[in-house]
Write a protein that holds these residues in place. Sequence first.
Motif, mmCIF file in Angstrom:
data_model
loop_
_atom_site.group_PDB
_atom_site.id
_atom_site.type_symbol
_atom_site.label_atom_id
_atom_site.label_comp_id
_atom_site.label_asym_id
_atom_site.label_seq_id
_atom_site.Cartn_x
_atom_site.Cartn_y
_atom_site.Cartn_z
ATOM 1 N N ARG A 98 0.850 -1.192 0.000
ATOM 2 C CA ARG A 98 0.000 0.000 0.000
ATOM 3 C C ARG A 98 0.880 1.234 0.000
ATOM 4 N NH1 ARG A 98 -5.411 -0.939 1.734
ATOM 5 N NH2 ARG A 98 -5.713 -3.019 2.641
ATOM 6 N N HIS A 99 0.521 2.184 -0.829
ATOM 7 C CA HIS A 99 1.224 3.463 -0.844
ATOM 8 C C HIS A 99 0.225 4.560 -1.204
ATOM 9 C CE1 HIS A 99 4.150 6.592 -1.420
ATOM 10 N NE2 HIS A 99 3.802 6.744 -2.682
ATOM 11 N N ARG A 100 -0.061 5.398 -0.213
ATOM 12 C CA ARG A 100 -1.066 6.448 -0.394
ATOM 13 C C ARG A 100 -2.357 5.826 -0.935
ATOM 14 N NH1 ARG A 100 1.344 11.313 0.546
ATOM 15 N NH2 ARG A 100 3.611 11.424 0.300
ATOM 16 N N SER A 101 -2.792 6.246 -2.110
ATOM 17 C CA SER A 101 -4.038 5.705 -2.661
ATOM 18 C C SER A 101 -3.809 4.430 -3.482
ATOM 19 C CB SER A 101 -4.720 6.756 -3.549
ATOM 20 O OG SER A 101 -3.880 7.105 -4.628
ATOM 21 N N THR A 102 -2.555 4.014 -3.619
ATOM 22 C CA THR A 102 -2.241 2.825 -4.414
ATOM 23 C C THR A 102 -2.299 1.574 -3.546
ATOM 24 O OG1 THR A 102 -0.787 4.104 -5.878
ATOM 25 C CG2 THR A 102 -0.510 1.717 -5.876
ATOM 26 N N LYS A 103 -3.095 0.613 -3.979
ATOM 27 C CA LYS A 103 -3.169 -0.681 -3.293
ATOM 28 C C LYS A 103 -2.846 -1.754 -4.323
ATOM 29 C CE LYS A 103 -7.145 -2.598 -2.238
ATOM 30 N NZ LYS A 103 -8.438 -2.920 -1.597
ATOM 31 N N VAL A 104 -1.785 -2.496 -4.082
ATOM 32 C CA VAL A 104 -1.332 -3.502 -5.039
ATOM 33 C C VAL A 104 -1.728 -4.883 -4.533
ATOM 34 C CG1 VAL A 104 0.641 -4.442 -6.292
ATOM 35 C CG2 VAL A 104 0.621 -2.022 -5.653
ATOM 36 N N ALA A 105 -2.522 -5.582 -5.348
ATOM 37 C CA ALA A 105 -2.961 -6.932 -5.009
ATOM 38 C C ALA A 105 -3.136 -7.716 -6.300
ATOM 39 C CB ALA A 105 -4.283 -6.893 -4.233
ATOM 40 N N PRO A 106 -3.040 -9.038 -6.249
ATOM 41 C CA PRO A 106 -3.288 -9.842 -7.454
ATOM 42 C C PRO A 106 -4.694 -9.610 -7.981
ATOM 43 C CG PRO A 106 -2.348 -11.181 -5.686
ATOM 44 C CD PRO A 106 -2.723 -9.878 -5.085
ATOM 45 N N LYS A 107 -4.832 -9.722 -9.301
ATOM 46 C CA LYS A 107 -6.140 -9.587 -9.931
ATOM 47 C C LYS A 107 -6.559 -10.853 -10.664
ATOM 48 C CE LYS A 107 -5.896 -4.577 -10.463
ATOM 49 N NZ LYS A 107 -5.959 -3.436 -11.402
ATOM 50 N N THR A 108 -5.656 -11.814 -10.766
ATOM 51 C CA THR A 108 -5.988 -13.096 -11.393
ATOM 52 C C THR A 108 -5.383 -14.215 -10.551
ATOM 53 O OG1 THR A 108 -3.991 -13.310 -12.772
ATOM 54 C CG2 THR A 108 -5.817 -11.985 -13.671
ATOM 55 N N VAL A 109 -5.834 -15.422 -10.815
ATOM 56 C CA VAL A 109 -5.316 -16.579 -10.062
ATOM 57 C C VAL A 109 -3.823 -16.750 -10.301
ATOM 58 C CG1 VAL A 109 -5.447 -19.091 -9.819
ATOM 59 C CG2 VAL A 109 -7.549 -17.746 -10.042
ATOM 60 N N ASN A 110 -3.371 -16.580 -11.538
ATOM 61 C CA ASN A 110 -1.941 -16.714 -11.817
ATOM 62 C C ASN A 110 -1.118 -15.634 -11.115
ATOM 63 O OD1 ASN A 110 -1.494 -19.057 -13.227
ATOM 64 N ND2 ASN A 110 -1.760 -18.140 -15.246
ATOM 65 N N GLN A 111 -1.655 -14.428 -11.027
ATOM 66 C CA GLN A 111 -0.945 -13.379 -10.289
ATOM 67 C C GLN A 111 -0.823 -13.751 -8.815
ATOM 68 O OE1 GLN A 111 -2.608 -9.487 -10.939
ATOM 69 N NE2 GLN A 111 -1.718 -9.310 -12.972
ATOM 70 N N LYS A 112 -1.863 -14.346 -8.252
ATOM 71 C CA LYS A 112 -1.802 -14.810 -6.865
ATOM 72 C C LYS A 112 -0.731 -15.890 -6.709
ATOM 73 C CE LYS A 112 -3.114 -15.953 -2.639
ATOM 74 N NZ LYS A 112 -2.539 -15.221 -1.480
#
Length: 327
Positions: A98-112
């Motif tokens: 998390r950085h300010r308004s940026t939240k980075v998380a996987p969006k697909t199963v492969n990204q996870k």
Amino acid sequence: MKRKLELDNAVAAELSGTQDEVLRTLEENLDCSIYLRGNVLTLEGDDDAVDAAAQVVREVSDLVARGHEIAPGTIQAIQGALQQHESPSRVLEDVVWRHRSTKVAPKTVNQKRYVDSIRRNTITFGVGPAGTGKTWLAVAMAAAALSRREVNRIILTRPAVEAGERLGFLPGDLMAKVDPYLRPLFDALHDMIDPERVSAHLERGVIEVAPLAFMRGRTLNDSFIILDEAQNTTPEQMKMFLTRLGFNSKMVVTGDVTQIDLPSDQRSGLISVAEVLDAVDGIQFIRFGGEDVVRHKLVQRIVAAYAEHQQRLAPELRPAAADRKRA
């Protein structure tokens, strides 16, 4: 079949969104008609399609209840996770940075799977087309590791290979000369960390951005090392880079074997390394596909069109079933 679902007001508000964008995305991705009036959602279509749509809506409701913002891409992520029998909340709520308004998380199963592999393994290869988040997620994981003091520095590197053009001699000092090649890494860094802090880290050597050629002869301890655009390495460069690994370090190697800028007679190190290291403990290959593209939806169509064209020209280049399974 017609089914009506009474939604919480917050869920109905998220689904309507800006100009019903989320609702339109739902209808595009599900094989049934969808109508929202007030907080009552009506699904109309075949039994199986309505059941699938109802499950997606239930997952959306659970995510909203947990405070998750719903966007058109969220619907596709939920549907993709359900199709692979994965929990959508487990994928989408794994916030790696998390950085300010940026939240980075996987969006697909492969990204996870990719972020889990980075956590679990010493070396992770992320191989796949443009727009699948390979570099973005790796930089986020590096920023998180640095903030938790799991490593003392971040090292970002790319081979300085031009994409089909000759730029000639570039003016300026060393950093000015290599900046055009490394700019995508700087952009990702500035999305994750305040620019002032990035500058301070660069001055102190906490963050190092350098061409791959500068890695020779070094041992990289207590570091999070990312090699980007690895399809443009030679087999010798790839071996050189991987053997820089020191104690308490992680490496992430990213690349797209469909965008190789090496001379036609030179084999890519990213292709050969999969043949050499695929079965080595502590190393994992995550192979992304067109379904993992998280940029503009047109990028996904472009990737799919090129893949289809390549298969028509050279059927023998289609990925083996075993490769798809390992991904």
